[in-house]
Design a protein around this motif. Structure first.
Motif, PDB file in Angstrom:
ATOM      1  N   TYR A  11       0.821  -1.057   0.020  1.00 19.52           N
ATOM      2  CA  TYR A  11       0.068   0.030   0.020  1.00 19.52           C
ATOM      3  C   TYR A  11       1.072   1.318   0.094  1.00 19.52           C
ATOM      4  CZ  TYR A  11      -3.451  -3.187   1.382  1.00 19.52           C
ATOM      5  OH  TYR A  11      -4.415  -4.355   1.281  1.00 19.52           O
ATOM      6  N   ASP A  12       0.284   2.282  -0.625  1.00 21.18           N
ATOM      7  CA  ASP A  12       0.776   3.439  -0.548  1.00 21.18           C
ATOM      8  C   ASP A  12       0.514   4.468   0.826  1.00 21.18           C
ATOM      9  OD1 ASP A  12       2.267   3.131  -3.166  1.00 21.18           O
ATOM     10  OD2 ASP A  12       0.305   3.872  -4.002  1.00 21.18           O
ATOM     11  N   TYR A  13      -0.525   4.399   1.387  1.00 16.01           N
ATOM     12  CA  TYR A  13      -0.879   5.091   2.193  1.00 16.01           C
ATOM     13  C   TYR A  13      -1.527   4.002   3.385  1.00 16.01           C
ATOM     14  CZ  TYR A  13      -1.321   9.244  -0.362  1.00 16.01           C
ATOM     15  OH  TYR A  13      -0.953  10.073  -1.387  1.00 16.01           O
ATOM     16  N   LEU A  14      -0.888   4.328   4.647  1.00 20.08           N
ATOM     17  CA  LEU A  14      -1.497   3.425   5.843  1.00 20.08           C
ATOM     18  C   LEU A  14      -1.952   4.330   6.926  1.00 20.08           C
ATOM     19  CD1 LEU A  14       1.680   0.844   5.572  1.00 20.08           C
ATOM     20  CD2 LEU A  14      -0.712   0.363   4.991  1.00 20.08           C
ATOM     21  N   ILE A  15      -3.221   4.443   7.109  1.00 17.38           N
ATOM     22  CA  ILE A  15      -3.947   5.410   7.793  1.00 17.38           C
ATOM     23  C   ILE A  15      -4.337   5.131   9.115  1.00 17.38           C
ATOM     24  CG2 ILE A  15      -5.392   7.246   7.908  1.00 17.38           C
ATOM     25  CD1 ILE A  15      -4.861   7.256   4.632  1.00 17.38           C
ATOM     26  N   GLY A  16      -4.074   5.769  10.339  1.00 12.59           N
ATOM     27  CA  GLY A  16      -4.709   5.435  11.698  1.00 12.59           C
ATOM     28  C   GLY A  16      -5.685   6.720  11.799  1.00 12.59           C
ATOM     29  N   MET A  17      -6.477   6.421  12.732  1.00 12.50           N
ATOM     30  CA  MET A  17      -7.365   7.398  13.302  1.00 12.50           C
ATOM     31  C   MET A  17      -6.757   8.149  14.660  1.00 12.50           C
ATOM     32  SD  MET A  17      -9.890   7.392  11.496  1.00 12.50           S
ATOM     33  CE  MET A  17      -9.446   6.418  10.335  1.00 12.50           C
ATOM     34  N   VAL A  22      -0.820   4.746  15.162  1.00 11.90           N
ATOM     35  CA  VAL A  22       0.407   5.016  14.231  1.00 11.90           C
ATOM     36  C   VAL A  22       1.337   4.489  14.896  1.00 11.90           C
ATOM     37  CG1 VAL A  22       1.837   6.928  13.606  1.00 11.90           C
ATOM     38  CG2 VAL A  22      -0.686   7.197  13.054  1.00 11.90           C
ATOM     39  N   THR A  23       1.642   4.682  16.293  1.00 12.51           N
ATOM     40  CA  THR A  23       2.661   3.933  16.982  1.00 12.51           C
ATOM     41  C   THR A  23       2.634   2.474  16.957  1.00 12.51           C
ATOM     42  OG1 THR A  23       2.710   5.864  18.546  1.00 12.51           O
ATOM     43  CG2 THR A  23       3.531   3.741  19.276  1.00 12.51           C
ATOM     44  N   ASN A  24       1.214   1.956  17.075  1.00 13.57           N
ATOM     45  CA  ASN A  24       1.363   0.575  17.036  1.00 13.57           C
ATOM     46  C   ASN A  24       1.476   0.024  15.162  1.00 13.57           C
ATOM     47  OD1 ASN A  24       0.664   0.005  19.614  1.00 13.57           O
ATOM     48  ND2 ASN A  24      -1.569   0.413  19.203  1.00 13.57           N
ATOM     49  N   MET A  25       1.201   0.587  14.334  1.00 14.28           N
ATOM     50  CA  MET A  25       1.477   0.441  13.256  1.00 14.28           C
ATOM     51  C   MET A  25       2.881   0.458  12.785  1.00 14.28           C
ATOM     52  SD  MET A  25      -1.700   2.717  11.394  1.00 14.28           S
ATOM     53  CE  MET A  25      -1.286   2.502   9.788  1.00 14.28           C
ATOM     54  N   LEU A  26       3.628   1.388  13.466  1.00 17.98           N
ATOM     55  CA  LEU A  26       5.076   1.683  13.109  1.00 17.98           C
ATOM     56  C   LEU A  26       5.801   0.539  13.973  1.00 17.98           C
ATOM     57  CD1 LEU A  26       5.456   5.501  13.899  1.00 17.98           C
ATOM     58  CD2 LEU A  26       5.631   4.232  11.438  1.00 17.98           C
ATOM     59  N   ARG A  27       5.259   0.147  14.849  1.00 20.19           N
ATOM     60  CA  ARG A  27       5.758  -1.150  15.849  1.00 20.19           C
ATOM     61  C   ARG A  27       5.784  -2.216  14.852  1.00 20.19           C
ATOM     62  NH1 ARG A  27       3.520  -4.717  18.327  1.00 20.19           N
ATOM     63  NH2 ARG A  27       1.471  -3.609  18.436  1.00 20.19           N
ATOM     64  N   ILE A  28       4.610  -2.668  14.160  1.00 19.09           N
ATOM     65  CA  ILE A  28       4.376  -3.657  13.429  1.00 19.09           C
ATOM     66  C   ILE A  28       5.210  -3.772  12.122  1.00 19.09           C
ATOM     67  CG2 ILE A  28       2.597  -4.935  11.779  1.00 19.09           C
ATOM     68  CD1 ILE A  28       0.559  -4.151  14.205  1.00 19.09           C
ATOM     69  N   LEU A  29       5.327  -2.551  11.566  1.00 16.06           N
ATOM     70  CA  LEU A  29       5.910  -2.257  10.441  1.00 16.06           C
ATOM     71  C   LEU A  29       7.373  -2.251  10.632  1.00 16.06           C
ATOM     72  CD1 LEU A  29       3.560   0.280   8.987  1.00 16.06           C
ATOM     73  CD2 LEU A  29       3.638  -2.000   8.245  1.00 16.06           C
ATOM     74  N   GLY A  35       7.317   7.239   4.423  1.00 18.32           N
ATOM     75  CA  GLY A  35       6.423   8.200   5.021  1.00 18.32           C
ATOM     76  C   GLY A  35       5.145   8.026   4.536  1.00 18.32           C
ATOM     77  N   LYS A  36       4.701   6.594   4.628  1.00 18.78           N
ATOM     78  CA  LYS A  36       3.531   6.168   4.102  1.00 18.78           C
ATOM     79  C   LYS A  36       2.451   6.244   5.277  1.00 18.78           C
ATOM     80  CE  LYS A  36       5.108   2.672   0.570  1.00 18.78           C
ATOM     81  NZ  LYS A  36       4.703   1.518   0.390  1.00 18.78           N
ATOM     82  N   VAL A  37       2.979   6.214   6.633  1.00 24.76           N
ATOM     83  CA  VAL A  37       1.932   6.087   7.755  1.00 24.76           C
ATOM     84  C   VAL A  37       1.644   7.410   8.228  1.00 24.76           C
ATOM     85  CG1 VAL A  37       1.823   5.000  10.269  1.00 24.76           C
ATOM     86  CG2 VAL A  37       2.958   3.854   8.334  1.00 24.76           C
ATOM     87  N   SER A  38       0.409   7.488   8.578  1.00 25.03           N
ATOM     88  CA  SER A  38      -0.022   9.016   9.010  1.00 25.03           C
ATOM     89  C   SER A  38      -1.331   8.623   9.706  1.00 25.03           C
ATOM     90  CB  SER A  38      -0.159   9.887   7.946  1.00 25.03           C
ATOM     91  OG  SER A  38      -0.971   9.493   6.792  1.00 25.03           O
ATOM     92  N   ARG A  39      -1.851   9.718  10.364  1.00 21.09           N
ATOM     93  CA  ARG A  39      -3.187   9.868  10.863  1.00 21.09           C
ATOM     94  C   ARG A  39      -4.085  10.518   9.903  1.00 21.09           C
ATOM     95  NH1 ARG A  39      -2.395  13.858  15.646  1.00 21.09           N
ATOM     96  NH2 ARG A  39      -1.546  14.852  14.064  1.00 21.09           N
TER      97      ARG A  39
END
Length: 86
Positions: A11-17, A22-29, A35-39
Motif C-alpha cells: 500500500y501507498d498509504y497506511l492511515i490510523g485514526m 500510528v505508534t502500533n502500526m510503526l511497531r508492526i511495520l 513516509g506512508k504512515v499517518s493519521r
C-alpha cells in the motif's frame, strides 16, 4: 484483519485514526522509511487525533472529523475539483 509488515510494500498509504494507532502500526511495520504512515487528520488543515466515539459518545463530531480527513486525503491525491462539489 491485523496489519502485517507485507502491507508496507503493498500500500501507498497506511492511515490510523489516532497517534496510538500510528505508534502500533510503526511497531508492526518496523519503521516508515517512505513516509506512508499517518493519521487521517494529518491531511486536514488542523492535524489531530480522531476521538473514539465509543468513549466520547459524540458520533457527530467523529463523523465530521472523518469527513474532513477523507476530503483532505482526496485533495492530497489530486481530486480538488470533485472535493469542492461534494
Amino acid at each position: 484483519m491485523q496489519m502485517t509488515r507485507k502491507d508496507y510494500e503493498k500500500y501507498d498509504y497506511l492511515i490510523g485514526m489516532e497517534q496510538r494507532n500510528v505508534t502500533n502500526m510503526l511497531r508492526i511495520l518496523g519503521g516508515d522509511p517512505e513516509g506512508k504512515v499517518s493519521r487521517l487528520l494529518d491531511f486536514a488543515e488542523r492535524p489531530r487525533d480522531i476521538a473514539d466515539p465509543w468513549y466520547t459518545g459524540d458520533f457527530d463530531t467523529t463523523y465530521e472529523d472523518i469527513l474532513e480527513g477523507c476530503l483532505g486525503l482526496l485533495e492530497n491525491l489530486g481530486y480538488r475539483e470533485r472535493v469542492t462539489h461534494l
